[in-house]
Structure formats: C-alpha cells, structure tokens
Design a protein around this motif. Structure first.
Motif, mmCIF file in Angstrom:
data_model
loop_
_atom_site.group_PDB
_atom_site.id
_atom_site.type_symbol
_atom_site.label_atom_id
_atom_site.label_comp_id
_atom_site.label_asym_id
_atom_site.label_seq_id
_atom_site.Cartn_x
_atom_site.Cartn_y
_atom_site.Cartn_z
ATOM 1 N N ALA A 172 0.833 -1.210 0.000
ATOM 2 C CA ALA A 172 0.000 0.000 0.000
ATOM 3 C C ALA A 172 0.866 1.258 0.000
ATOM 4 N N ASN A 173 1.945 1.258 0.798
ATOM 5 C CA ASN A 173 2.832 2.428 0.837
ATOM 6 C C ASN A 173 3.553 2.629 -0.497
ATOM 7 N N MET A 174 3.898 1.532 -1.160
ATOM 8 C CA MET A 174 4.554 1.638 -2.462
ATOM 9 C C MET A 174 3.603 2.245 -3.487
ATOM 10 N N LEU A 175 2.341 1.821 -3.453
ATOM 11 C CA LEU A 175 1.359 2.363 -4.392
ATOM 12 C C LEU A 175 1.085 3.838 -4.102
ATOM 13 N N ARG A 176 1.043 4.195 -2.822
ATOM 14 C CA ARG A 176 0.774 5.587 -2.461
ATOM 15 C C ARG A 176 1.974 6.488 -2.681
ATOM 16 N N GLY A 177 3.178 5.925 -2.661
ATOM 17 C CA GLY A 177 4.377 6.759 -2.689
ATOM 18 C C GLY A 177 4.626 7.386 -1.339
ATOM 19 N N GLY A 178 4.181 6.716 -0.296
ATOM 20 C CA GLY A 178 4.296 7.230 1.072
ATOM 21 C C GLY A 178 3.195 6.649 1.921
ATOM 22 N N THR A 179 2.918 7.315 3.019
ATOM 23 C CA THR A 179 1.880 6.820 3.925
ATOM 24 C C THR A 179 0.510 7.427 3.653
ATOM 25 N N GLU A 180 0.459 8.481 2.815
ATOM 26 C CA GLU A 180 -0.803 9.145 2.510
ATOM 27 C C GLU A 180 -0.963 9.294 0.998
ATOM 28 N N VAL A 181 -2.203 9.336 0.558
ATOM 29 C CA VAL A 181 -2.499 9.568 -0.855
ATOM 30 C C VAL A 181 -2.231 11.038 -1.172
ATOM 31 N N GLY A 182 -1.418 11.295 -2.191
ATOM 32 C CA GLY A 182 -1.067 12.660 -2.554
ATOM 33 C C GLY A 182 -0.587 12.746 -3.988
ATOM 34 N N GLU A 183 0.192 13.790 -4.288
ATOM 35 C CA GLU A 183 0.618 14.005 -5.669
ATOM 36 C C GLU A 183 1.548 12.907 -6.153
ATOM 37 N N PHE A 184 2.354 12.306 -5.237
ATOM 38 C CA PHE A 184 3.207 11.199 -5.650
ATOM 39 C C PHE A 184 2.357 9.980 -6.020
ATOM 40 N N THR A 185 1.231 9.803 -5.335
ATOM 41 C CA THR A 185 0.319 8.712 -5.671
ATOM 42 C C THR A 185 -0.238 8.894 -7.075
ATOM 43 N N VAL A 186 -0.631 10.126 -7.401
ATOM 44 C CA VAL A 186 -1.155 10.420 -8.735
ATOM 45 C C VAL A 186 -0.112 10.112 -9.802
ATOM 46 N N GLN A 187 1.133 10.519 -9.552
ATOM 47 C CA GLN A 187 2.186 10.272 -10.527
ATOM 48 C C GLN A 187 2.423 8.780 -10.733
ATOM 49 N N ARG A 188 2.392 8.014 -9.646
ATOM 50 C CA ARG A 188 2.598 6.567 -9.765
ATOM 51 C C ARG A 188 1.416 5.902 -10.463
ATOM 52 N N PHE A 189 0.217 6.324 -10.102
ATOM 53 C CA PHE A 189 -0.961 5.745 -10.747
ATOM 54 C C PHE A 189 -1.004 6.122 -12.227
ATOM 55 N N PHE A 190 -0.561 7.333 -12.548
ATOM 56 C CA PHE A 190 -0.534 7.762 -13.949
ATOM 57 C C PHE A 190 0.447 6.909 -14.752
ATOM 58 N N ALA A 191 1.654 6.703 -14.220
ATOM 59 C CA ALA A 191 2.633 5.856 -14.902
ATOM 60 C C ALA A 191 2.112 4.431 -15.060
ATOM 61 N N LEU A 192 1.462 3.938 -14.012
ATOM 62 C CA LEU A 192 0.880 2.600 -14.079
ATOM 63 C C LEU A 192 -0.208 2.528 -15.136
ATOM 64 N N HIS A 193 -1.032 3.584 -15.207
ATOM 65 C CA HIS A 193 -2.214 3.589 -16.065
ATOM 66 C C HIS A 193 -1.862 3.706 -17.542
ATOM 67 N N VAL A 194 -0.863 4.519 -17.886
ATOM 68 C CA VAL A 194 -0.600 4.812 -19.301
ATOM 69 C C VAL A 194 0.643 4.125 -19.849
ATOM 70 N N VAL A 195 1.475 3.520 -18.986
ATOM 71 C CA VAL A 195 2.703 2.884 -19.469
ATOM 72 C C VAL A 195 2.765 1.412 -19.079
ATOM 73 N N VAL A 196 2.754 1.144 -17.780
ATOM 74 C CA VAL A 196 2.995 -0.228 -17.304
ATOM 75 C C VAL A 196 1.865 -1.171 -17.720
ATOM 76 N N LEU A 197 0.633 -0.798 -17.406
ATOM 77 C CA LEU A 197 -0.497 -1.683 -17.710
ATOM 78 C C LEU A 197 -0.686 -1.903 -19.211
ATOM 79 N N PRO A 198 -0.640 -0.854 -20.068
ATOM 80 C CA PRO A 198 -0.742 -1.114 -21.509
ATOM 81 C C PRO A 198 0.368 -2.027 -22.035
ATOM 82 N N ALA A 199 1.591 -1.887 -21.479
ATOM 83 C CA ALA A 199 2.704 -2.720 -21.924
ATOM 84 C C ALA A 199 2.464 -4.195 -21.615
ATOM 85 N N ILE A 200 1.687 -4.477 -20.571
ATOM 86 C CA ILE A 200 1.345 -5.861 -20.232
ATOM 87 C C ILE A 200 0.078 -6.303 -20.959
#
Length: 362
Positions: A172-200
């Motif tokens: 959960a902390n890795m997905l959030r980019g910390g202990t709370e949902v914030g801008e780092f979470t958005v950046q990680r989810f964005f990379a996951l959404h448009v790069v990692v998941l389509p590549a798989i």
C-alpha cells in the motif's frame, strides 16, 4: 489506365507482400456455431471495441492532462474549458465501466458454456489475466482527476491490499508513494495507467485473440454432443463479422448517449483536513471484496476479520481460475455439474455482496 485497374494493381502489390487474400480465405473458411446462446459470443468483441474506445479517448485526454499537483486543475480545464473535453472525458469514463462489465459478462458466458475445457485452457487463463489488469486499469484511472471523491475512494480501496498479512502495508505504501495519498500517488498511478499496464495488456490481448482464432468458439456441451452434421454454423466472413460490427455500433451509441445525457462529474478539490464525505466507497467492481472484508470484520475481531475476508475472496478467485484442471473435458460429468453449481454460487455471492455493499452505504 482506368481507376479500377489502378486499384487492382495496388491491391495485388499490397497482397503480394502482406498476404491479405490468405487472411480473407481463412476468414471465409472459419465458422462460428449457431445455437440459442450464440448471442454471448459477441461480448468478447464488445469488450475489444470498448478497449479501443479507451485507447482513443485516453490519448486525447493525455494531450491536456498533467499528473501531480496540477492534476485536478488540468481535469477541470478539460471538463469546462476545452471544446468537447467534457464529452471525451465522459466517454472515457463510461466506456471504462462498460468494458469491465462486458468482460465480466464474457467471462461468465465462457464459464457456463464450458469454454475453458481442453484445448482452450490458456484462453481462459489469459482472459482472467486481462480481467485482472482491466480492474487495475479502472482503479488507477479513478484517482487521476484527484477530486474529493477519487481521493477518499482510493484511500478506502487501498485498504484491500493493506489487509494482506506481512507485506500488505508495504504494498500500500509503495502504491501511495508514502503513507498518505497525494501528488506522488497520482504520478505513480498515472505511470501505471498509461505505461505499465498497456505494456502488459496489449501483448496479452494479442495472445488471447490468437488463441480464439486458433481454437474457434466453443459450443455449449449440449450442442457439442450432437452429431457433426446436425450442428449449425455461420461463416466468420462476412456473416459473423457483420453482426459483430453491428454490436460495436450499438455499443458506440450506448456510450454516446450515456456520455451526452449523463456527463461524468468532477467533484470538489481535495481538502485533506476535511472529514470524508458520506457515501464513500470503492468502484462497483471492487465492492464485493470490500464488502467481504467489512462483513467478516463485523463477525471476527479486528485484523482477523479483514484477513479472513481477503483470504476467502482469494481462495474463491484461485478456484475460479483453476477450474479447467477440475473440469477438463466433457467426460467429467459429475465434475461438470459441480463446476456449474460453483459458478452459480459465485454469481450469487458476487451480486449479493455488491448489493449489500451499496445498500449499507451511509
């Protein structure tokens, strides 16, 4: 030289290099079973079409979306400033939900028609993997507007992986980019959404479609039991393809109506100090496991209930995915009946926990 002659010469030049005529010949010889349940064959194509809509609308949104601290403002501009931005965003959101619904319908139709049996096991496994990735697509994309509802719903949704013993909090902390949902979470989810998941997703989708072409559409056991001369079929080209494209057109009209009449809303900007608004819950396709965690948490004390609910849901998914090994062929009569009853129980449990989850929202 006439236009027809130029067209024929161009076609022959392309055909010589790409073998288009071979594909057409294959399509004309490929057949699709015709019976009372043929309707369910179209849901795989509908799922594919909705994914293509996701790709097109997603690329258009990508032009203006800015992940991170400006995520909310960029979505606000897309929705209220850019010409037809609200329509593209609504089409993207509605088609995402419809795609997951179509994949679920396709999965259950495959299951009850026993299309997971030999030699189609890898088609079943790859289809289940595609469903799992589609769910992660939905979860990662839901946060990207970074409005109040998405923020708190993501916090609730991350409780599911956080309930995994030992490694859950770290995940959960890795997905959030910390202990709370914030801008780092958005950046990680964005990379996951448009790069990692389509590549798989894309190569796995290609593998799945290749398996469908290789083994064809499975008929229900009652149809397969008939002598070959009594089974009805239709050619893939042009009959089935024409009907499949008609279903695509219907799907496009459904998306257009939903996006136009019920534009996808944008909530308030985030105020982390404010209490969570009433009625926060995960998206509908995560409601069942979330409700299982909650129900067992009410019965069993503390973390034991959460772990029990997660374990119960995980075991159910594993049994569902591995069903081809339990019911491998048409000769396994008793096992086939048991698998059918297990499917009915799974449908009932999924619907019941989802309905209870929405019923108890407050």
């Amino acid at each position: 030289m006439t236009t027809k002659a130029i067209t024929n010469a161009a076609y022959e030049w392309v055909d010589e290099r790409l073998g288009i005529s071979d594909l057409i010949t294959f399509g004309k010889h490929k057949t699709v079973p015709v019976h009372s349940q043929t309707f369910w064959y179209y849901w795989g194509g509908i799922s594919l079409f909705l994914f293509l809509v996701q790709c097109l609308t997603g690329v258009l949104l990508l032009v203006y979306y800015r992940p991170g601290a400006e995520a909310y403002e960029s979505v606000r501009q897309i929705t209220y400033v850019m010409h037809f931005g609200w329509l593209i965003r609504s089409a993207h959101s509605w088609s995402a939900n419809l795609m997951i619904f179509a994949i679920l319908v396709h999965m259950f139709s495959v299951y009850f028609m026993k299309a997971y049996r030999s030699p189609r096991e890898f088609g079943w496994f790859s289809g289940m993997a595609l469903l799992g990735i589609a769910a992660v697509f939905g979860f990662s994309g839901y946060l990207l507007p970074m409005d109040e509802l998405a923020y708190f719903a993501t916090k609730v949704g991350l409780q599911i992986p956080a309930a995994i013993p030992v490694v859950g909090p770290a995940i959960a902390n890795m997905l959030r980019g910390g202990t709370e949902v914030g801008e780092f979470t958005v950046q990680r989810f964005f990379a996951l959404h448009v790069v990692v998941l389509p590549a798989i997703f894309l190569p796995l989708l290609g593998f799945h479609l290749w398996l469908v072409q290789k083994w064809g559409n499975a008929a229900p056991p009652s149809i397969e039991a008939l002598p070959k001369e009594e089974r009805k079929t239709m050619p893939f080209l042009p009959t089935f393809l024409r009907k499949d494209l008609a279903m695509w057109l219907i799907s496009l009209n459904v998306i257009a109506l939903l996006a136009s009449l019920f534009p996808w809303p944008l909530g308030k900007p985030i105020d982390p100090l404010a209490p969570a608004p009433a009625g926060i819950h995960p998206e509908w396709y995560f409601m069942s496991p979330f409700e299982m965690l909650k129900l067992l948490g009410n019965v069993l004390p503390g973390a034991i209930g959460e772990i029990g609910g997660l374990l119960l849901f995980t075991v159910g998914i594993l049994l569902w995915v591995l069903i081809p090994f339990y019911d491998p062929n048409s000769s396994s009569g008793r096992r086939g009946r048991n698998a059918h009853y297990f499917g009915l129980v799974a449908v009932f449990a999924l619907l019941a926990t989802t309905i209870i989850g929405y019923w108890t929202i407050r």
